[in-house]
Design an enzyme around this catalytic site. Structure first.
Site, PDB file in Angstrom:
ATOM      1  N   CYS A 195       6.881 -46.501  30.268  1.00  0.00           N
ATOM      2  CA  CYS A 195       5.743 -46.666  31.435  1.00  0.00           C
ATOM      3  C   CYS A 195       4.868 -47.304  31.564  1.00  0.00           C
ATOM      4  O   CYS A 195       3.824 -48.251  31.276  1.00  0.00           O
ATOM      5  CB  CYS A 195       4.618 -45.059  30.763  1.00  0.00           C
ATOM      6  SG  CYS A 195       3.631 -44.791  32.345  1.00  0.00           S
ATOM      7  N   CYS A 211       5.715 -44.712  39.992  1.00  0.00           N
ATOM      8  CA  CYS A 211       6.124 -44.945  38.513  1.00  0.00           C
ATOM      9  C   CYS A 211       6.426 -46.290  38.331  1.00  0.00           C
ATOM     10  O   CYS A 211       7.120 -47.381  38.782  1.00  0.00           O
ATOM     11  CB  CYS A 211       7.433 -44.057  38.654  1.00  0.00           C
ATOM     12  SG  CYS A 211       8.266 -44.194  37.327  1.00  0.00           S
TER      13      CYS A 211
END
Length: 269
Positions: A70, A206
């Site tokens: 991530c 993201c």
């Protein structure tokens, strides 16, 4: 038990320091922590742990599933380590399930991640609002289908999960919808992105998705290197794609810290 809340371009996380590797972080506990009504609310959980002599980012999606990487979470993770006094400001290595990642924290609170290679592995189609939108499959340590489109990305309904080819993406996929704002901006290019993250839904940002978006935009031009700013719902980041790696620079903000109630935690076991 201590928690810290933070976000990177409004992709938000609950940080759980677990320096002795003692927390039993079950699916139910992750789901409750991330629930915006019955918990603290977040897109994911970052457990801070030591592994093989280095810091390891144990990242969980909001549904409790385990994710490889991530990008926004990595920036927040690095910012936490410096803020807590576990690392001096500057460059250091964080372990992830997608391998070791080098991070550099800056005095203004931003963080640069070495994201590793962004590998374009083929093409596929996302089904969004009943329309098929073509894009490139990009591996940034986790799977992406990044689709450049002339249709304004603001007009798509991402309350419904987009469809994708399960043969190409057997473990699910993050889907990015991208508009090109400027192909020749002073910083290389300017893109706008919305994203539907597997295990979460639409998020404000993201990090790996922004890298995949730039890689996809470049691939559409027959290029393998370049850079661009990427506007997301939660702000802006800067991505560079190099021959053997990629970097992501953006803000990392720590919002609050506190203690989880023990009886609440224990009841979720």
């Amino acid at each position: 038990m201590e928690f810290v809340k933070g976000h990177g371009t409004e992709n938000d996380f609950v940080i759980l320091p677990d320096l002795d590797d003692q927390l039993d972080l079950t699916v139910a506990r992750v789901q409750a922590l991330c629930d915006r009504q019955r918990g603290l609310g977040a897109d994911g959980v970052l457990r801070v742990v030591r592994s093989d002599g280095k810091w390891f980012m144990d990242y969980r999606n909001a549904d409790g599933s385990i994710a490889e990487m991530c990008g926004n979470g990595l920036r927040v993770f690095a910012r936490y380590l410096v803020d807590a006094g576990h690392q001096p400001q500057g460059t250091f290595v964080v372990g992830t399930r997608a391998g070791d990642k080098t991070v550099t924290t800056h005095p203004d609170g931003s963080v640069t991640n070495d994201m590793g290679p962004a590998r374009v592995t083929g093409t596929s189609i996302a089904a969004v609002d009943g329309h098929g939108i073509g894009g490139f499959a990009v591996d940034v340590g986790n799977p992406h289908l990044a689709c450049v489109t002339d249709a304004p990305v603001d007009g798509f309904d991402l309350t419904v999960p987009p469809g994708f080819d399960p043969v190409i993406f057997p473990h699910g996929v993050n889907i990015e919808l991208i508009n090109v704002l400027d192909a020749d901006s002073p910083r290389g290019g300017a893109l706008k992105m919305r994203v539907y993250e597997r295990g979460v839904g639409e998020t404000r940002s993201c990090g790996t998705g922004t890298v995949a978006s730039v890689a996809s935009w470049l691939a559409g031009q027959g290029r393998t290197t370049g850079s661009a700013t990427v506007d997301v719902l939660g702000g802006q980041v800067f991505v560079t794609i190099e021959p053997t790696t990629s970097t992501l620079t953006g803000p990392a903000v720590l919002v609050a810290r506190g203690e989880l109630d023990k009886s609440w935690w224990d009841a979720l076991a």
